[in-house]
Structures are given as structure tokens and as C-alpha cells.
Design a protein around this motif. Structure first.
Motif, PDB file in Angstrom:
ATOM      1  N   HIS A 257       0.788  -1.227   0.000  1.00  0.00           N
ATOM      2  CA  HIS A 257       0.000   0.000   0.000  1.00  0.00           C
ATOM      3  C   HIS A 257       0.827   1.286   0.000  1.00  0.00           C
ATOM      4  O   HIS A 257       0.274   2.367  -0.227  1.00  0.00           O
ATOM      5  CB  HIS A 257      -0.947   0.014   1.196  1.00  0.00           C
ATOM      6  CG  HIS A 257      -1.960  -1.081   1.153  1.00  0.00           C
ATOM      7  ND1 HIS A 257      -1.883  -2.202   1.948  1.00  0.00           N
ATOM      8  CD2 HIS A 257      -3.064  -1.256   0.376  1.00  0.00           C
ATOM      9  CE1 HIS A 257      -2.903  -3.007   1.690  1.00  0.00           C
ATOM     10  NE2 HIS A 257      -3.634  -2.460   0.734  1.00  0.00           N
TER      11      HIS A 257
ATOM     12  N   PRO B 214       2.567   1.524  -4.766  1.00  0.00           N
ATOM     13  CA  PRO B 214       1.939   2.679  -5.427  1.00  0.00           C
ATOM     14  C   PRO B 214       2.922   3.804  -5.720  1.00  0.00           C
ATOM     15  O   PRO B 214       2.832   4.449  -6.770  1.00  0.00           O
ATOM     16  CB  PRO B 214       0.877   3.118  -4.412  1.00  0.00           C
ATOM     17  CG  PRO B 214       0.557   1.896  -3.635  1.00  0.00           C
ATOM     18  CD  PRO B 214       1.864   1.169  -3.521  1.00  0.00           C
TER      19      PRO B 214
ATOM     20  N   GLU C 205       5.003   2.735  -8.757  1.00  0.00           N
ATOM     21  CA  GLU C 205       4.225   2.802  -9.990  1.00  0.00           C
ATOM     22  C   GLU C 205       4.001   4.249 -10.421  1.00  0.00           C
ATOM     23  O   GLU C 205       4.069   4.578 -11.603  1.00  0.00           O
ATOM     24  CB  GLU C 205       2.889   2.092  -9.780  1.00  0.00           C
ATOM     25  CG  GLU C 205       3.030   0.579  -9.623  1.00  0.00           C
ATOM     26  CD  GLU C 205       1.727  -0.092  -9.228  1.00  0.00           C
ATOM     27  OE1 GLU C 205       0.751   0.645  -8.929  1.00  0.00           O
ATOM     28  OE2 GLU C 205       1.677  -1.333  -9.221  1.00  0.00           O
ATOM     29  N   SER C 206       3.766   5.139  -9.453  1.00  0.00           N
ATOM     30  CA  SER C 206       3.588   6.546  -9.773  1.00  0.00           C
ATOM     31  C   SER C 206       4.861   7.151 -10.340  1.00  0.00           C
ATOM     32  O   SER C 206       4.834   7.916 -11.300  1.00  0.00           O
ATOM     33  CB  SER C 206       3.164   7.307  -8.512  1.00  0.00           C
ATOM     34  OG  SER C 206       3.075   8.685  -8.762  1.00  0.00           O
TER      35      SER C 206
END
Length: 353
Positions: free
Chosen positions: A335, A339, A342-343
Motif C-alpha cells: 500500500h 503505489p 508505480e507513480s
């Protein structure tokens, strides 16, 4: 100084299915040359260089004082999640300690920047320059890595960009014990002795309670080399303690590791001179209230999680505690780290269009 990937790996004499590589370092400013560091990897990591790259990234684990890498279940955990796992035995520690070295001795924690930077460079060369690395530090290793990342963020942003996150396992963020030990007079005394006799041993009674709670020869379940991790610990020198206190004061003024950080600790402290059942379910080395107090000084993206019944090394805790610790790491990876990665990758791709 730089290193090249793909050469110099040898079987590790302590762990089956692991390999090690010696990293030559420059002259020791503390007068115990020559010094080296040792990078350790799972043997299958070498096969990944020529094959598919890790799905998730890489991990670099940094041990604490009176410690070295033997944590195979921790490596298994990350490997199962697609990470290439590496660990480092710092200069004068574990596999890197020679007969002319004072165990775990340095007069400046920034000395370790050299081997940490070289290890990060080697990992990037092996698993791919676009692969990000999670730094994991235990106890003193937690203090060392946090300060290193703060300096790296300012001094070498490109190399800092290789780091995805910081996982701290009971980091040594303040000096435990009576409040008088943290007063200015005691600080000045430590500094004065360290300046003239840095390798002088601090007179203190060393407890074997923690070691007895861990090692299979006493009350524990873990197998490791007692020459590299003695039951009662290595003696602490004035020079080393002064380096630690200097690092802790720097952290207390506020640093920024520049990445998401997860801090794991026990929910309680139980200082003890001898082993008892309570030793198995508490941190008997550090004051967990200090860890809770100072974790906020690491930067702006810090999560701190107390693990009920955890030992000082939360990943060597009794089963239910270490299982929760692994769940917390898994949740953080899923979490927070994934993320963010990936961002970052999306932003990088868009910037090239």
C-alpha cells in the motif's frame, strides 16, 4: 572507488545457498587498515542477472551492533515477493572483521557511507539501473542507514533515486538507560575520552539475557556463529559510543531520509541482567519509548508500528510477534511502496514522451 557486477562472488561459509563478495575499501581513518566490507546475496540472485529481472526490486539489509547477516527467513520473505535480496556486513563486523580490527569500531558513522554506496551501486548494476532498492536497517544499522540516506539525498540525488524505501527494525535513535547518561556533562566526558583513547572500553556489565533468548544453545531457536555474534555482545568503546551519540543528536534535530519509512519496534521494554520468560516478549536492549519519540525525526513519510511481544530484533521474535511484523511489512510494500513506485515509473515514462 567503484565496483563491477558479475565477478568476485564466492560461496558463503556460513549459509548454504548464499554467496559473498568482498568490497575493498580505502584506508581506515581510524588506523586499522586494511578494511573491507562483505556483500551477501542468495545464490539464485546471480542467475537473475542473465534472466528476468526481479518483479518488485531489491533489498539491502544492514545489521546492528554485535550482529551480522544470518536472517534467512527475512531473505525468503522478500524473495517470495519478487525482490532480489542482498545484505552487507559492514567494515570490522561479521564476515568483514579481521584479527587486527576492533569489533564494530568506528569514530564516525559516516565512514559507512562508502560501503553502503558501493553496495547500492553494485546492486543497481546487477539487477538493472531501473530497479529500486529498499534499505533495511536493524538497531545501530537503522541509525546508520537513516543518516546515510539524509546525506545521500543532499549530496548524491542520482544515487538516492535508486532507493525505494527505508525499513527500520528497532532503530537505535537515542541512548537508553538513566537520564543522567544523556546530560551534557556525560556527553562531554564521552567526547573527551574518545578524543584521546577511542578504543578504550566503556566499563559496563554486559548482559547475556538477549543472546540467551535467541540462540539455540540456550533458550532460543536461532542458529548463528557466536564468534560473530557473542552471547553477551562485544565491548562498547568510547570512540564508537561518541560516534553513535553524535549521529543521534543529528537525527534529533530532524533529518529527511527522502523516502517512505516503516519503523517496527516492540510494544515494551524489559531490561534484564539475566534471562527469564519476560525476556522473550520484550525489547531488552533499547527503550521502545525513545524509538516512538524520535521516529518522527526521520522525515515526512514515516509509519511507526509497535509489535506486541516483539524482541529487539522483531524478525527474531516469538512466532506470533514475528508473523505480525511480516504482515506489517507486507502491507507497507503493498500500500505504500508499490503505489509510489508505480507513480514514479508513470511520471518517468510521461516525461520521455
Amino acid at each position: 572507488m567503484s565496483v563491477s557486477a558479475g565477478t568476485g562472488w564466492q560461496p558463503d561459509r556460513f549459509l548454504d545457498h548464499y554467496q559473498l563478495r568482498t568490497i575493498p575499501l580505502g584506508d581506515d581513518p581510524d588506523g586499522e587498515s586494511p578494511v573491507t566490507a562483505t556483500l551477501i546475496r542468495r545464490a539464485e540472485a546471480g542467475a537473475r542477472i542473465a534472466g528476468p529481472r526481479p518483479v518488485a526490486g531489491a533489498v539491502l539489509y544492514v545489521h546492528g551492533f554485535t550482529d551480522y547477516f544470518f536472517h534467512e527467513p527475512l531473505a525468503d520473505f522478500f524473495t517470495a515477493r519478487g525482490y532480489a535480496f542482498y545484505a552487507i556486513d559492514l567494515r570490522k563486523c561479521g564476515r568483514s572483521r579481521e584479527s587486527h580490527h576492533t569489533a564494530h569500531f568506528t569514530t564516525d558513522l559516516a565512514r559507512y557511507d562508502e560501503e553502503l554506496g558501493l553496495a547500492l551501486e553494485l546492486i543497481a548494476e546487477e539487477v538493472g539501473a531501473d530497479t529500486r532498492t529498499i534499505i533495511a536497517g536493524h538497531s545501530t544499522g537503522g541509525l546508520i542507514t537513516a543518516l546515510w540516506l539524509d546525506r545521500l539525498r543532499e549530496q548524491d540525488p542520482a544515487r538516492h533515486g535508486l532507493v525505494d524505501g527505508l525499513l527500520l527494525n528497532s532503530p537505535w535513535l537515542d541512548l537508553q538507560g538513566d537520564a543522567v547518561l544523556r546530560t551534557l556533562p556525560v556527553t562531554m566526558l564521552i567526547k573527551a575520552v574518545a578524543a584521546v583513547q577511542p578504543t578504550r572500553v566503556i566499563p559496563q556489565e554486559l548482559s547475556s539475557a538477549y543472546g540467551e533468548s535467541l540462540h539455540e544453545s540456550a533458550h532460543g531457536e536461532w542458529s548463528y556463529d557466536l564468534a560473530l555474534k557473542p552471547m553477551g555482545g562485544f565491548p562498547v568503546t568510547f570512540g564508537f559510543l561518541n560516534a553513535v551519540r553524535s549521529g543521534q543528536r543529528r537525527l534529533h534535530r530532524g533529518i529527511d531520509v527522502g523516502t517512505p519509512a516503516l519503523v517496527l519496534r516492540s510494544d515494551k521494554t524489559h531490561f534484564a541482567k539475566s534471562y527469564s520468560a519476560s525476556t522473550d516478549r520484550a525489547d531488552v536492549v533499547l527503550d521502545v519509548r525513545q524509538i516512538a519519540r524520535w521516529s518522527g525525526c526521520l522525515g515526512g513519510r514515516v509509519s511507526t508500528v509497535p509489535i506486541p511481544d516483539a524482541r529487539h530484533d522483531v524478525f527474531l521474535s516469538v512466532p506470533h510477534a514475528r508473523e505480525q511484523a511480516y504482515r506489517e511489512v507486507d502491507d507497507w510494500l503493498t500500500h505504500t511502496i508499490r503505489p509510489a513506485t508505480e507513480s514514479s515509473e508513470t511520471s518517468r515514462k510521461e516525461s520521455t514522451l
